[in-house]
Motif scaffolding. Structure first.
Motif, short mmCIF file in Angstrom:
data_model
loop_
_atom_site.label_atom_id
_atom_site.label_comp_id
_atom_site.label_asym_id
_atom_site.label_seq_id
_atom_site.Cartn_x
_atom_site.Cartn_y
_atom_site.Cartn_z
N CYS A 113 0.91 -1.15 -0.16
CA CYS A 113 0.04 -0.11 -0.09
C CYS A 113 0.99 1.24 -0.15
O CYS A 113 1.83 1.35 0.80
N THR A 114 0.71 2.14 -0.91
CA THR A 114 1.14 3.37 -0.91
C THR A 114 0.61 4.52 -0.50
O THR A 114 0.88 5.79 -0.64
N CYS A 115 -0.59 4.40 0.18
CA CYS A 115 -1.36 5.52 0.79
C CYS A 115 -0.90 6.19 1.86
O CYS A 115 -0.49 5.47 2.84
N TYR A 139 -9.49 1.76 6.53
CA TYR A 139 -8.74 1.94 5.54
C TYR A 139 -9.90 1.46 4.40
O TYR A 139 -10.38 0.51 4.36
N THR A 142 -8.03 1.26 -1.10
CA THR A 142 -7.63 1.78 -2.20
C THR A 142 -6.55 0.88 -3.00
O THR A 142 -6.61 0.66 -4.20
N CYS A 143 -5.67 0.28 -2.30
CA CYS A 143 -4.38 -0.17 -2.91
C CYS A 143 -4.66 -1.93 -3.20
O CYS A 143 -3.86 -2.59 -3.53
ZN ZN Z 1 -3.09 2.24 0.01
#
Ligand code: ZN
Ligand code: GLU
Length: 317
Positions: A113-115, A139, A142-143
Motif C-alpha cells: 500500500c502506498t497511501c 482503510y 484503495t491499494c
Molecule cells: Zn493504499
C-alpha cells in the motif's frame, strides 16, 4: 534457524498453565494508569498460580525513550511486582515478526500500500465517511488488488510501501472479555485491511504483540481498556497464523480531570517509588481503581504482605 530469544513456546498449542504478561512501551516511566495494568495483570497471574512475564515493547523505535525500560523495571521492583523468566525486548525479536509476515505472504494475504494518511483521509471524505475524533481511519481498500496473489516480500521492499493484511469478506470477530463480557467488532466496517509493516520498515504493534504472545505461550492478556479496540484485529491475526487464542481481561482506565486517559501525551506524572512508603501509596491507589476493597491499611505493613492480601482479595473468575 537459531533465534536469540528465550521462553519460546509452540505458538499453535496452548500451554498447560496460566501465563500472563505486562507489556509496556518504553515511552516513559510508569504512571498511575500503567501501574493499574501492571498490578492487575500481576495479581491475576499470582491468583491463578501462573507465570507473569515482562516484555518491553520497544518496536516503535522513534517513540522509545532511552532509559525508560530501566525506569520501568526499577519501579516494578520497588512495588514488589517481580516477573518470572527472562525479560524480553521486542527490538531483539525482529526475526520472529519477519517469519510471520513471510508466512502470511505465502498465504496470499498481503498486499503493498502506498497511501499516505492524507490520501486515505481524502478518499474517505469523497466517500462521505467521517472519522470521529480519537478514532483511526477505516482503510477504504484503495491499494487492494482485485485478485490477491502470492507476494514475495521483495515487492514490499521499497521504503515507501506499507504492508497490509487483506481481510476476508466476512470478518466479524466476537469474544468474551473476562471483565466486560461479550464483545464484537466487524473488522471490515470498523478497521479495514490493516498495516503489519509500516512504510518506514517497522513492524506494527498488532503483528508484534500477536507473535510474541503466541511464542511466549501467553494464556491470559490482562491490560487496559484503551487496548480493547485492538483485540479483534489481534484475534483475527492469531486465527490466520494458526496460533492458540488467549483469554482477555481489559481493566478500567485511569482518566485525568478532563476525562482523558492518562498517557505520556497528556503528560501523566510518573508514580513515586523512591521508598517503600511511597510505593505502597501508589499500589493502594491502583488497587482502589481495580475495585479491591478492605485491604490492610496499616502503616507498618510490608509491600510483600500487602501484595499477599491483595492477591487473596483479587477475583479472577
Ligand atoms: Zn493504499
Ligand atoms: N505496549 C502496549 C502499551 O504499552 C501494550 C500492549 C498490550 O498489553 O497488548 O500500550
Amino acid at each position: 534457524m537459531i533465534l536469540a530469544v528465550s521462553n519460546l513456546k509452540n505458538p499453535s498449542s496452548p500451554p498447560d498453565g496460566y501465563r500472563g504478561r505486562f507489556a509496556p512501551s518504553p515511552t516513559g516511566p510508569l504512571h498511575a494508569g500503567s501501574l493499574v495494568a501492571a498490578l492487575g495483570s500481576w495479581l491475576d497471574a499470582r491468583k491463578n498460580k501462573g507465570k507473569w512475564l515482562l516484555r518491553i515493547e520497544d518496536i516503535d523505535t522513534p517513540r522509545t525513550i532511552p532509559g525508560a525500560d530501566q525506569q520501568i523495571q526499577a519501579q516494578l521492583l520497588a512495588c514488589g511486582l517481580c516477573w518470572d523468566e527472562e525479560l524480553t525486548y521486542q527490538s531483539k525479536r525482529q526475526e520472529l515478526y519477519q517469519n510471520a509476515l513471510e508466512h502470511l505472504g505465502q498465504l496470499k494475504l498481503l498486499y503493498p500500500c502506498t497511501c499516505s494518511r492524507q490520501t486515505i483521509a481524502t478518499t474517505l471524505a469523497k466517500l462521505g465517511i467521517q472519522t470521529p475524533r480519537n478514532q483511526e481511519m477505516v482503510y477504504p481498500g484503495t491499494c487492494r488488488p482485485t485478485v490477491l496473489g502470492l507476494q514475495s516480500l521483495d515487492v514490499f521492499d521499497s521504503p515507501t510501501v506499507s504492508v497490509r493484511l487483506a481481510l476476508p469478506e466476512n470478518c466479524h470477530i466476537e469474544f468474551e472479555d473476562l471483565r466486560l463480557g461479550s464483545q464484537g467488532q466487524d473488522l471490515n466496517q470498523e478497521v479495514g485491511d490493516f498495516v503489519l509493516r509500516r512504510s518506514d520498515g517497522l513492524f506494527t504493534y498488532q503483528l508484534a504483540v500477536v507473535v510474541d504472545d503466541a511464542h511466549q505461550g501467553i494464556t491470559h492478556i490482562v491490560r487496559g481498556e484503551d487496548l480493547l479496540s485492538n483485540t479483534a484485529r489481534q484475534m483475527h491475526l492469531q486465527n490466520v497464523l494458526g496460533y492458540h487464542a488467549p483469554q482477555y481481561r481489559h481493566l478500567p482506565l485511569v482518566l485525568d480531570e478532563h476525562g482523558e486517559k492518562l498517557s505520556k501525551q497528556t503528560l501523566a506524572t510518573q508514580i513515586h517509588t523512591e521508598d517503600a512508603k511511597q510505593s505502597l501509596v501508589e499500589l493502594r491507589k491502583a488497587a482502589i481503581h481495580l475495585g479491591l476493597s478492605n485491604l490492610p491499611d496499616s502503616e507498618n505493613i510490608t509491600i510483600a504482605e500487602w501484595l499477599l492480601a491483595a492477591t487473596q482479595a483479587w477475583k479472577s473468575a
